[in-house]
Design an enzyme around this catalytic site. Structure first.
Site, mmCIF file in Angstrom:
data_model
loop_
_atom_site.group_PDB
_atom_site.id
_atom_site.type_symbol
_atom_site.label_atom_id
_atom_site.label_comp_id
_atom_site.label_asym_id
_atom_site.label_seq_id
_atom_site.Cartn_x
_atom_site.Cartn_y
_atom_site.Cartn_z
ATOM 1 N N CYS A 287 124.808 41.377 -62.748
ATOM 2 C CA CYS A 287 123.419 41.067 -62.395
ATOM 3 C C CYS A 287 122.392 41.753 -63.316
ATOM 4 O O CYS A 287 122.263 41.371 -64.461
ATOM 5 C CB CYS A 287 123.187 41.406 -60.931
ATOM 6 S SG CYS A 287 121.837 40.485 -60.224
ATOM 7 N N HIS B 110 127.884 40.135 -56.777
ATOM 8 C CA HIS B 110 127.998 41.487 -56.221
ATOM 9 C C HIS B 110 129.125 41.449 -55.200
ATOM 10 O O HIS B 110 129.848 40.475 -55.089
ATOM 11 C CB HIS B 110 126.691 41.862 -55.500
ATOM 12 C CG HIS B 110 125.520 42.036 -56.390
ATOM 13 N ND1 HIS B 110 125.343 43.152 -57.179
ATOM 14 C CD2 HIS B 110 124.464 41.236 -56.622
ATOM 15 C CE1 HIS B 110 124.204 43.027 -57.843
ATOM 16 N NE2 HIS B 110 123.652 41.874 -57.533
HETATM 17 N N1 GLN Z 1 116.144 42.552 -60.895
HETATM 18 C C1 GLN Z 1 117.025 41.463 -61.303
HETATM 19 C C2 GLN Z 1 116.715 40.142 -60.560
HETATM 20 O O1 GLN Z 1 116.136 40.177 -59.500
HETATM 21 C C3 GLN Z 1 118.475 41.839 -61.022
HETATM 22 C C4 GLN Z 1 118.749 42.083 -59.547
HETATM 23 C C5 GLN Z 1 120.179 42.570 -59.285
HETATM 24 O O2 GLN Z 1 120.749 43.310 -60.093
HETATM 25 N N2 GLN Z 1 120.729 42.139 -58.117
HETATM 26 O O3 GLN Z 1 117.121 39.087 -61.037
#
Ligand code: GLN
Length: 251
Positions: free
Chosen positions: A93, A203
């Site tokens: 992510c 995740h």
């Molecule tokens: N801040 C980034 C987004 O919202 C990554 C979020 C995350 O790592 N879940 O796309």
């Protein structure tokens, strides 16, 4: 046999328990009698990435990404060199976004990326979130060992991101979306693969319900120093059941 693991920014990029991926990777290696050296590397720590066999970095909110991006950009050339020399890598992510060319956040601020992956990410107004089911890229299916005689070639996990990621010509997607959003909710791709480097929005932590992919990463991580290694099968009954429950629910 020893495997050297570098966990990058464990204190800053660890959304949704992404550090669990490092625990799963290390345990699955140790359960096969492989010695594991795990080093935690964060802002301004000295590191030589080619000393390692596997590098991991997790996800993070825009703020955490901002804290990391300058340090990561400085490390970019040596990180790219390590991947070009076959070091395996998994990024999740927010960490995934920062290894592309740039990440434009919701407020319009643009964080420079490392440029390891030919991709860019721009935040959208709606968050792309929920459980997700993927079909692994065909080029990767050949590297998947059967788990207890079952050939798993799907991936399951949970996504929550505002970023829309678009892949360039020189990289392949990790997988195609069967159910969920993926890279941008539009082109049906999820994640990225370049050599032994992988990025994904999953995740979960990602490897908990995808033991077959965890083993693919271990095999890729060992290849540079040891060539092809046959990993002894493990009892993945629990992990496979968890995978199949989500797969059935999402199909
Ligand atoms: N801040 C980034 C987004 O919202 C990554 C979020 C995350 O790592 N879940 O796309």
């Amino acid at each position: 046999m020893r495997i050297r693991v570098c966990h990058l920014y464990p204190d800053l990029l660890n959304l949704y328990g992404d550090r669990g991926n490092v625990l799963i990777f290390c345990r699955r290696a140790e359960w096969r009698g492989i010695e594991v050296q795990l080093d935690l590397i964060s802002l301004s720590d000295q590191v030589r990435f080619t000393d390692y066999d596997f590098i991991f970095t997790g996800g993070g909110a825009d703020l955490d990404q901002g804290l990391v991006s300058k340090d990561l950009e400085m490390r970019g050339p040596v990180l790219i060199d390590a991947v070009e020399h076959g070091v395996a890598l998994l990024c999740i992510c927010g960490g995934y976004q920062l290894l592309g060319r740039y990440y434009r956040a919701q407020d319009g601020a643009t964080l420079p990326g490392v440029g390891l992956f030919d991709l860019y990410t721009e935040a959208g107004s709606r968050r792309l979130k929920g459980n997700i089911l993927l079909d692994l890229d065909p080029e990767l299916k050949g590297g998947i060992m059967p788990c207890r005689g079952q050939q798993l070639d799907t991936l399951v996990g949970f996504e929550n991101h505002s970023g829309r990621t678009f892949l360039g010509e020189t990289v392949r997607p990790l997988a195609r979306v069967i159910r969920g959003n993926g890279n941008n909710g539009d082109d049906g791709t999820e994640g990225v693969n370049y050599k032994n480097a992988f990025g994904t929005y999953l995740h979960g932590p990602f490897l908990s319900k995808n033991p077959h992919f965890a083993d693919l990463l271990i095999a890729r991580a060992l290849f540079r120093r040891h060539g092809s290694v046959d990993l002894a099968p493990l009892d993945d009954t629990l992990e496979i059941n968890a995978h199949r429950v989500m797969e059935r629910r999402l199909r």
